[in-house]
Write an enzyme that holds these catalytic residues in place. Structure first.
Site, PDB file in Angstrom:
ATOM      1  N   TYR A  86       0.811  -1.212   0.000  1.00  0.00           N
ATOM      2  CA  TYR A  86       0.000   0.000   0.000  1.00  0.00           C
ATOM      3  C   TYR A  86       0.850   1.269   0.000  1.00  0.00           C
ATOM      4  O   TYR A  86       0.327   2.361  -0.270  1.00  0.00           O
ATOM      5  CB  TYR A  86      -0.921   0.045   1.228  1.00  0.00           C
ATOM      6  CG  TYR A  86      -1.817  -1.147   1.417  1.00  0.00           C
ATOM      7  CD1 TYR A  86      -2.117  -2.025   0.371  1.00  0.00           C
ATOM      8  CD2 TYR A  86      -2.370  -1.415   2.663  1.00  0.00           C
ATOM      9  CE1 TYR A  86      -2.928  -3.121   0.568  1.00  0.00           C
ATOM     10  CE2 TYR A  86      -3.194  -2.503   2.866  1.00  0.00           C
ATOM     11  CZ  TYR A  86      -3.467  -3.362   1.816  1.00  0.00           C
ATOM     12  OH  TYR A  86      -4.275  -4.450   2.023  1.00  0.00           O
ATOM     13  N   ASN A 131      -5.477 -14.467   2.334  1.00  0.00           N
ATOM     14  CA  ASN A 131      -5.872 -15.119   1.087  1.00  0.00           C
ATOM     15  C   ASN A 131      -5.452 -16.589   1.054  1.00  0.00           C
ATOM     16  O   ASN A 131      -5.127 -17.125  -0.010  1.00  0.00           O
ATOM     17  CB  ASN A 131      -5.282 -14.363  -0.118  1.00  0.00           C
ATOM     18  CG  ASN A 131      -5.765 -12.938  -0.187  1.00  0.00           C
ATOM     19  OD1 ASN A 131      -6.959 -12.678  -0.313  1.00  0.00           O
ATOM     20  ND2 ASN A 131      -4.827 -11.986  -0.095  1.00  0.00           N
ATOM     21  N   LYS A 144     -12.521   0.523   4.936  1.00  0.00           N
ATOM     22  CA  LYS A 144     -11.801   1.764   4.669  1.00  0.00           C
ATOM     23  C   LYS A 144     -12.750   2.938   4.918  1.00  0.00           C
ATOM     24  O   LYS A 144     -13.961   2.817   4.757  1.00  0.00           O
ATOM     25  CB  LYS A 144     -11.302   1.805   3.223  1.00  0.00           C
ATOM     26  CG  LYS A 144     -10.270   0.742   2.887  1.00  0.00           C
ATOM     27  CD  LYS A 144      -9.850   0.856   1.434  1.00  0.00           C
ATOM     28  CE  LYS A 144      -8.841  -0.203   1.060  1.00  0.00           C
ATOM     29  NZ  LYS A 144      -8.440  -0.111  -0.374  1.00  0.00           N
ATOM     30  N   ASN A 202     -19.184   3.575  10.557  1.00  0.00           N
ATOM     31  CA  ASN A 202     -18.687   2.199  10.601  1.00  0.00           C
ATOM     32  C   ASN A 202     -18.507   1.730  12.047  1.00  0.00           C
ATOM     33  O   ASN A 202     -18.859   0.601  12.401  1.00  0.00           O
ATOM     34  CB  ASN A 202     -17.355   2.091   9.860  1.00  0.00           C
ATOM     35  CG  ASN A 202     -17.496   2.301   8.365  1.00  0.00           C
ATOM     36  OD1 ASN A 202     -18.583   2.216   7.809  1.00  0.00           O
ATOM     37  ND2 ASN A 202     -16.383   2.587   7.708  1.00  0.00           N
TER      38      ASN A 202
END
Length: 242
Positions: free
Chosen positions: A19, A108, A198, A208
């Site tokens: 990132y 993952n 995000k 959130n």
């Protein structure tokens, strides 16, 4: 936004070398008044740097970028390219022993790869960070993680925003007088997941955060789980399911 999120009440901050924002995340933490021992800071090593020495170098660079004495959770971002279970996880296990990281995470990973990682790693695997959202619930994978005492950290928990126009989600949101995003996040929380949404504004971060206070009924949870779109969104050619 990191400093703002910590002020609101968040205590889990997720980033990654890929990132290219570890330094900014570290600045946000440094400017916050939240004690370090109340935070869980996570980062990840990209799949080009998974040989033993490369992992060691990557973790030290991440720690320097973040400006921290240690990193709480450090993930294998993708089990592909230079990934070798024994070498990669051996490096992370050694870094736990050295106090550079506190715990190992994977991301993952399929059930088979997770089992291999648990068997090979010299330290516990604490979390598997995977794409989970209404419309892609990954029920079998989540159940497998929980059976192995591995937490599920859900990225893309509102499906890149595509879920916000879902009719069932909107109806449930209207019933509770909340946003569809808050409903989606409550769905994660009530099933024992840690969603990592995000947010680019105080308003979205606050909305959130308040998902923690929303209680959905069993019928509402089932309705959300039954959504069949948008499906998997993060599907690179190097994904282990391809």
């Amino acid at each position: 936004m990191v400093e703002t999120a910590l002020d609101i009440g968040y205590r889990h901050v997720d980033t990654a070398r890929m990132y290219e924002n570890e330094a900014a995340v570290g600045d946000g933490i440094a400017h916050s008044d939240v004690p370090r021992d109340q935070l869980t800071v996570a980062s990840k090593v990209w799949h080009d740097d998974l040989a033993y020495d490369d992992v060691v170098d990557a973790v030290h660079e991440s720690r320097d970028q973040l400006g921290l004495d240690y990193i709480d959770h450090y993930y294998v971002h993708w089990p592909s390219n230079t990934y070798d279970a024994e070498a990669t996880l051996g490096a992370l296990s050694d870094l736990v022993q050295d106090g550079v990281i506190d715990a190992i995470g994977v991301s993952n990973f399929t059930p088979e790869l997770l089992d291999e990682a648990i068997d090979v790693a010299g330290e516990p695997i604490v979390a598997n960070q995977v794409e989970v959202h209404p419309g892609f619930p990954q029920t079998d994978l989540r159940e497998h993680c929980h059976s192995r005492d591995v937490d599920v950290v859900a990225y893309s928990p509102i499906g890149h925003g595509m879920l916000l126009d879902s009719d069932p989600l909107e109806r449930i949101a209207e019933r509770h007088v909340v946003s569809p995003a808050r409903v989606a996040l409550a769905w994660h929380l009530q099933q024992g997941m840690t969603p990592i949404p995000k947010a680019a504004s105080w308003a979205h971060a606050e909305d959130n955060w308040r998902a923690r206070d929303l209680a959905l009924t069993d019928d509402e949870l089932a309705t959300i789980t039954a959504l069949d779109t948008p499906g998997r969104l993060g599907d690179p050619e190097f994904g282990p399911w391809n």
